[in-house]
Design a protein around this motif. Structure first.
Motif, PDB file in Angstrom:
ATOM      1  N   UNK A  46       0.810  -1.215   0.000  1.00  0.00           N
ATOM      2  CA  UNK A  46       0.000   0.000   0.000  1.00  0.00           C
ATOM      3  C   UNK A  46       0.848   1.270   0.000  1.00  0.00           C
ATOM      4  N   UNK A  47       2.154   1.144   0.167  1.00  0.00           N
ATOM      5  CA  UNK A  47       3.036   2.309   0.148  1.00  0.00           C
ATOM      6  C   UNK A  47       2.978   3.002  -1.215  1.00  0.00           C
ATOM      7  N   UNK A  48       2.852   2.197  -2.281  1.00  0.00           N
ATOM      8  CA  UNK A  48       2.837   2.761  -3.640  1.00  0.00           C
ATOM      9  C   UNK A  48       1.437   3.092  -4.137  1.00  0.00           C
ATOM     10  N   UNK A  49       0.444   2.945  -3.296  1.00  0.00           N
ATOM     11  CA  UNK A  49      -0.940   3.187  -3.702  1.00  0.00           C
ATOM     12  C   UNK A  49      -1.164   4.664  -4.027  1.00  0.00           C
ATOM     13  N   UNK A  50      -1.797   4.910  -5.148  1.00  0.00           N
ATOM     14  CA  UNK A  50      -2.152   6.272  -5.536  1.00  0.00           C
ATOM     15  C   UNK A  50      -3.677   6.348  -5.553  1.00  0.00           C
ATOM     16  N   UNK A  51      -4.196   7.204  -4.729  1.00  0.00           N
ATOM     17  CA  UNK A  51      -5.639   7.361  -4.636  1.00  0.00           C
ATOM     18  C   UNK A  51      -6.226   8.012  -5.880  1.00  0.00           C
ATOM     19  N   UNK A  52      -7.522   7.957  -5.987  1.00  0.00           N
ATOM     20  CA  UNK A  52      -8.224   8.548  -7.125  1.00  0.00           C
ATOM     21  C   UNK A  52      -8.140  10.066  -7.055  1.00  0.00           C
ATOM     22  N   UNK A  53      -7.858  10.666  -8.182  1.00  0.00           N
ATOM     23  CA  UNK A  53      -7.875  12.129  -8.269  1.00  0.00           C
ATOM     24  C   UNK A  53      -8.809  12.524  -9.409  1.00  0.00           C
ATOM     25  N   UNK A  54      -9.532  13.587  -9.199  1.00  0.00           N
ATOM     26  CA  UNK A  54     -10.454  14.062 -10.238  1.00  0.00           C
ATOM     27  C   UNK A  54      -9.680  14.587 -11.433  1.00  0.00           C
ATOM     28  N   UNK A  55     -10.215  14.364 -12.601  1.00  0.00           N
ATOM     29  CA  UNK A  55      -9.637  14.905 -13.818  1.00  0.00           C
ATOM     30  C   UNK A  55     -10.446  16.127 -14.218  1.00  0.00           C
ATOM     31  N   UNK A  56      -9.808  17.000 -14.941  1.00  0.00           N
ATOM     32  CA  UNK A  56     -10.497  18.202 -15.392  1.00  0.00           C
ATOM     33  C   UNK A  56     -11.632  17.813 -16.337  1.00  0.00           C
TER      34      UNK A  56
END
Length: 105
Positions: A46-56
């Protein structure tokens, strides 16, 4: 030789099992090896986990036009296979590539 009694016939397998179990449970001193202790290292995935980010948000017409400019679904398939983002301009393409000619070029 006379037949053993029924009691002996029932007890003999259990006696053999107990004798074998004690022989296995107590290994000789010379067989014991003192191995050095090792240090365990744990790293969570989970160290490398990238959460969801909104896109434009953009116009669907602009998105469709961009897909048409870069070469359609093939550009996205190549992007997924290579890990490189699709360029905004399409590569020089065969004008007949979209035609169904049985694979002829």
């Amino acid at each position: 030789m006379p037949n053993p009694s029924p009691l002996c016939q029932r007890l003999l397998p259990w006696v053999c099992l107990m004798v074998a179990g004690t022989a296995l449970a107590a290994p000789a001193e010379k067989d014991q090896v003192n191995l050095p202790l090792t240090t365990l290292h744990y790293t969570s995935e989970l160290v490398r986990f990238q959460g969801y980010t909104d896109q434009a948000v953009q116009s669907w017409r602009e998105a469709n036009d961009r897909v048409g400019r870069i070469g359609g679904w093939r550009a996205y398939a190549k992007e997924a296979a290579t890990g490189q983002p699709a360029p905004d301009t399409p590569p020089a393409a065969n004008p007949h590539a979209g035609h169904h000619e049985g694979g002829k070029q």
